[in-house]
Design a protein around this motif. Structure first.
Motif, PDB file in Angstrom:
ATOM      1  N   LYS A   1      23.418  28.155  17.619  1.00 11.60           N
ATOM      2  CA  LYS A   1      23.902  28.948  16.477  1.00 11.60           C
ATOM      3  C   LYS A   1      23.719  28.247  15.129  1.00 11.60           C
ATOM      4  N   CYS A   2      22.531  27.653  14.937  1.00  8.15           N
ATOM      5  CA  CYS A   2      22.159  27.085  13.644  1.00  8.15           C
ATOM      6  C   CYS A   2      20.650  27.224  13.493  1.00  8.15           C
ATOM      7  N   GLY A   3      20.094  26.746  12.406  1.00  4.82           N
ATOM      8  CA  GLY A   3      18.670  26.934  12.170  1.00  4.82           C
ATOM      9  C   GLY A   3      18.070  25.808  11.350  1.00  4.82           C
TER      10      GLY A   3
ATOM     11  N   THR B   1      27.495  17.384  15.508  1.00  9.33           N
ATOM     12  CA  THR B   1      26.169  16.871  15.221  1.00  9.33           C
ATOM     13  C   THR B   1      25.266  17.272  16.375  1.00  9.33           C
ATOM     14  N   ILE B   2      24.098  17.774  16.022  1.00  8.66           N
ATOM     15  CA  ILE B   2      23.134  18.209  17.033  1.00  8.66           C
ATOM     16  C   ILE B   2      21.898  17.329  16.923  1.00  8.66           C
ATOM     17  N   PHE B   3      21.485  16.762  18.051  1.00 10.90           N
ATOM     18  CA  PHE B   3      20.296  15.925  18.104  1.00 10.90           C
ATOM     19  C   PHE B   3      19.215  16.662  18.874  1.00 10.90           C
ATOM     20  N   VAL B   4      18.046  16.780  18.256  1.00 13.67           N
ATOM     21  CA  VAL B   4      16.874  17.381  18.897  1.00 13.67           C
ATOM     22  C   VAL B   4      15.756  16.366  18.729  1.00 13.67           C
ATOM     23  N   TRP B   5      15.072  16.026  19.807  1.00 10.80           N
ATOM     24  CA  TRP B   5      13.988  15.052  19.666  1.00 10.80           C
ATOM     25  C   TRP B   5      12.882  15.329  20.671  1.00 10.80           C
TER      26      TRP B   5
ATOM     27  N   VAL C   1      21.190  17.487  22.379  1.00  7.87           N
ATOM     28  CA  VAL C   1      22.494  16.909  22.696  1.00  7.87           C
ATOM     29  C   VAL C   1      23.403  17.204  21.514  1.00  7.87           C
ATOM     30  N   THR C   2      24.589  17.712  21.801  1.00  8.41           N
ATOM     31  CA  THR C   2      25.570  17.954  20.738  1.00  8.41           C
ATOM     32  C   THR C   2      26.746  17.003  20.933  1.00  8.41           C
TER      33      THR C   2
ATOM     34  N   GLY D   1      13.210  25.464  15.452  1.00 10.84           N
ATOM     35  CA  GLY D   1      14.078  26.541  14.972  1.00 10.84           C
ATOM     36  C   GLY D   1      14.662  27.353  16.118  1.00 10.84           C
ATOM     37  N   ARG D   2      13.838  27.659  17.113  1.00 10.30           N
ATOM     38  CA  ARG D   2      14.336  28.420  18.267  1.00 10.30           C
ATOM     39  C   ARG D   2      15.324  27.601  19.091  1.00 10.30           C
ATOM     40  N   MET D   3      15.066  26.294  19.194  1.00  9.46           N
ATOM     41  CA  MET D   3      15.994  25.424  19.918  1.00  9.46           C
ATOM     42  C   MET D   3      17.341  25.371  19.204  1.00  9.46           C
ATOM     43  N   LEU D   4      17.308  25.217  17.883  1.00  7.25           N
ATOM     44  CA  LEU D   4      18.556  25.181  17.111  1.00  7.25           C
ATOM     45  C   LEU D   4      19.304  26.505  17.202  1.00  7.25           C
TER      46      LEU D   4
END
Length: 95
Positions: free
Chosen positions: A81-83, A35-39, A27-28, A74-77
């Protein structure tokens, strides 16, 4: 610029097909900054077709599970366009 004038947007993305309709993988939130949320990322096989009990890669091999999970993150980010170098906070739960 007044705080009332600031526009925010929320975008949700599904990258794992079996998660579709259950939860979002990323979710951005964007406004003045983004802000990018990955969970919920773990060593579950991303190619698994089983929604509620996916196969776990490298069962019993903690270091390999960590490597695989960080690779997935890393692949999700990268889709945004970030890492890994852009991560500000990483919360890890061990079970």
């Amino acid at each position: 610029m007044r705080a009332d004038d600031l526009q925010f947007s929320k975008l949700a993305f599904n990258l794992v097909a079996s998660h579709q309709g259950h939860f979002s993988d990323i979710v951005t939130i964007a406004g003045r900054s983004r802000t990018i949320f990955v969970w919920g990322v773990g060593a579950e096989d991303e190619d698994s077709t089983t929604q509620f009990a996916p196969q776990v890669r490298f069962r019993g091999e903690f270091a390999k599970q960590c490597d695989y999970t960080l690779d997935k993150i890393g692949r999700m980010l990268a889709t945004r366009k970030c890492g890994l170098a852009d991560i500000v906070m990483l919360r890890v739960y061990l079970t």
